[in-house]
Design an enzyme around this catalytic site. Structure first.
Site, PDB file in Angstrom:
ATOM      1  N   LYS A  32       4.485  21.709  43.642  1.00  0.00           N
ATOM      2  CA  LYS A  32       3.208  21.180  43.736  1.00  0.00           C
ATOM      3  C   LYS A  32       2.474  22.288  43.437  1.00  0.00           C
ATOM      4  O   LYS A  32       1.416  21.690  42.386  1.00  0.00           O
ATOM      5  CB  LYS A  32       3.443  21.311  45.650  1.00  0.00           C
ATOM      6  CG  LYS A  32       3.829  20.318  46.492  1.00  0.00           C
ATOM      7  CD  LYS A  32       4.015  20.432  47.716  1.00  0.00           C
ATOM      8  CE  LYS A  32       5.104  19.140  48.156  1.00  0.00           C
ATOM      9  NZ  LYS A  32       5.350  19.335  49.858  1.00  0.00           N
ATOM     10  N   GLN A  76       3.403  22.880  54.974  1.00  0.00           N
ATOM     11  CA  GLN A  76       5.621  22.190  54.688  1.00  0.00           C
ATOM     12  C   GLN A  76       5.774  22.853  56.257  1.00  0.00           C
ATOM     13  O   GLN A  76       5.948  23.437  56.460  1.00  0.00           O
ATOM     14  CB  GLN A  76       6.149  23.404  53.791  1.00  0.00           C
ATOM     15  CG  GLN A  76       7.380  23.323  53.510  1.00  0.00           C
ATOM     16  CD  GLN A  76       6.739  22.031  51.583  1.00  0.00           C
ATOM     17  OE1 GLN A  76       5.969  21.633  51.517  1.00  0.00           O
ATOM     18  NE2 GLN A  76       8.056  21.038  52.019  1.00  0.00           N
ATOM     19  N   ASP A 102      -1.030  14.873  53.453  1.00  0.00           N
ATOM     20  CA  ASP A 102       0.710  14.156  54.260  1.00  0.00           C
ATOM     21  C   ASP A 102      -0.218  13.026  54.886  1.00  0.00           C
ATOM     22  O   ASP A 102       0.899  12.105  54.485  1.00  0.00           O
ATOM     23  CB  ASP A 102       0.934  15.699  54.742  1.00  0.00           C
ATOM     24  CG  ASP A 102       1.724  16.298  54.118  1.00  0.00           C
ATOM     25  OD1 ASP A 102       2.540  16.246  53.744  1.00  0.00           O
ATOM     26  OD2 ASP A 102       2.295  17.686  54.547  1.00  0.00           O
TER      27      ASP A 102
HETATM   28  N1  GUN Z   1       8.768  18.126  54.433  1.00  0.00           N
HETATM   29  C1  GUN Z   1       9.905  17.540  53.313  1.00  0.00           C
HETATM   30  N2  GUN Z   1       8.935  16.780  52.880  1.00  0.00           N
HETATM   31  C2  GUN Z   1       8.098  16.800  52.707  1.00  0.00           C
HETATM   32  C3  GUN Z   1       6.381  16.574  53.199  1.00  0.00           C
HETATM   33  O1  GUN Z   1       5.785  15.307  52.434  1.00  0.00           O
HETATM   34  N3  GUN Z   1       5.715  17.119  53.284  1.00  0.00           N
HETATM   35  C4  GUN Z   1       5.336  18.311  54.350  1.00  0.00           C
HETATM   36  N4  GUN Z   1       4.187  18.970  54.702  1.00  0.00           N
HETATM   37  N5  GUN Z   1       6.533  18.830  53.767  1.00  0.00           N
HETATM   38  C5  GUN Z   1       7.891  18.060  53.885  1.00  0.00           C
END
Ligand code: GUN
Length: 288
Positions: A32, A76, A102
């Site tokens: 990311k 996360q 998110d």
């Molecule tokens: N862990 C796996 N997918 C995601 C997501 O889309 N957002 C977040 N914050 N954590 C994740």
């Protein structure tokens, strides 16, 4: 991105919070940050040790809530088990809804139910983007989603419904799962069970999107899924682990279109995260 940066005098900012040392989470977060940098977005990562307490994590989120230079906040998941079973919900509840890139805050989830969410969960949005770019008709299609998580299954089903698919949400208690899923023109799987979805689950010609990811370390599982001499078996032999989706490789012989794991929706998820961050930044700038 450049237009925002010129107007605001700074790039859109994303604050990522990473707790503990889950290797997969570190990989995702690094991907990311790298993509953000490539698109001219500022992303930084606040790291906390696995031993951090929930109040410590909430304090980091509160700092990002107040920050002038962070337009988006992403904590996360998964969080360490030691933080308690409801830790994720408690964290998502305190992220400012206008910074919730998110789309997990209850206000944004509620707006998604009403088809008016400004920020929608990235992976389900990425699946929609992929279906549209692949010119797979969603309106009028029968769609099945396997998995009912807050992160993927539920928002996925809502997005498909809002695009006029007839949606069935399946889960661990669904009776005769293959009979239900094999009616679907579009099948999205988000369970996290390696190779569980075999050809009998799939209507011939259906579009299948795999969103499950499981890190497999058990040789027997790999041998059940991949033929001797195949690339994936060789990769397991070298590394001792393999990332595997929910969809069995034999489904490729039945499906009309297949988005596999790995190599499927992952990069689109990141693209949608960056789009959400830019949107949040523009909204915040306009509201000033
Ligand atoms: N862990 C796996 N997918 C995601 C997501 O889309 N957002 C977040 N914050 N954590 C994740």
């Amino acid at each position: 991105m450049a237009a925002f940066t010129a107007r605001a005098g700074r790039p859109p900012g994303l604050g990522i919070v990473l707790v503990g040392d889950d290797p997969a989470s570190h990989l995702y977060v690094n991907a990311k940050i790298k993509s953000a940098a490539e698109t001219g977005l500022h992303a930084d990562c606040s790291q906390l040790p696995a031993s951090a307490s929930l109040p410590e994590l909430l304090a980091v989120v509160e700092r990002l809530n107040q920050s002038e230079v962070h337009d988006g906040i992403l904590v996360q998941s998964p969080l360490p088990d030691s933080m308690g079973a409801d830790a994720e919900r408690r964290v998502f509840d305190v992220v400012r809804p206008d910074k919730d890139v998110d789309g997990f805050h209850p206000v944004n989830v509620g707006k998604l139910v009403q088809n008016r969410a400004p920020l929608v969960a990235c992976t389900p949005s990425g699946v929609i983007e992929m279906l549209e770019r692949s010119q797979i008709a969603i309106a009028g299609a029968r769609a099945a989603v396997i998995g009912r998580s807050d992160i993927v299954g539920k928002p996925m089903a809502l997005l498909l419904m809002h695009r006029n698919a007839t949606v069935t949400i399946c889960h661990s208690r669904t009776a005769n799962l293959p009979r239900v899923t094999s009616q679907a023109d579009i099948l999205v799987t988000a369970m996290g069970r390696a190779g569980f979805v075999t050809p009998d689950f799939v209507k011939p010609g259906a579009a299948v999107v795999d969103v499950g990811t499981t890190q497999v370390t058990d040789r027997a599982v790999v041998e059940r899924l991949f033929a001797p001499g195949s690339k994936r078996r060789d990769a397991f032999g070298r590394r001792g682990s393999l990332v595997v989706g929910d969809v069995h490789p034999d489904v490729a012989n039945v499906a009309g279109a297949l988005s596999p794991v790995p190599g499927g929706v992952g990069p689109l998820t990141i693209a949608l995260l960056l789009r959400n961050t830019l949107r949040a930044a523009e909204e915040r700038l306009a509201a000033r």
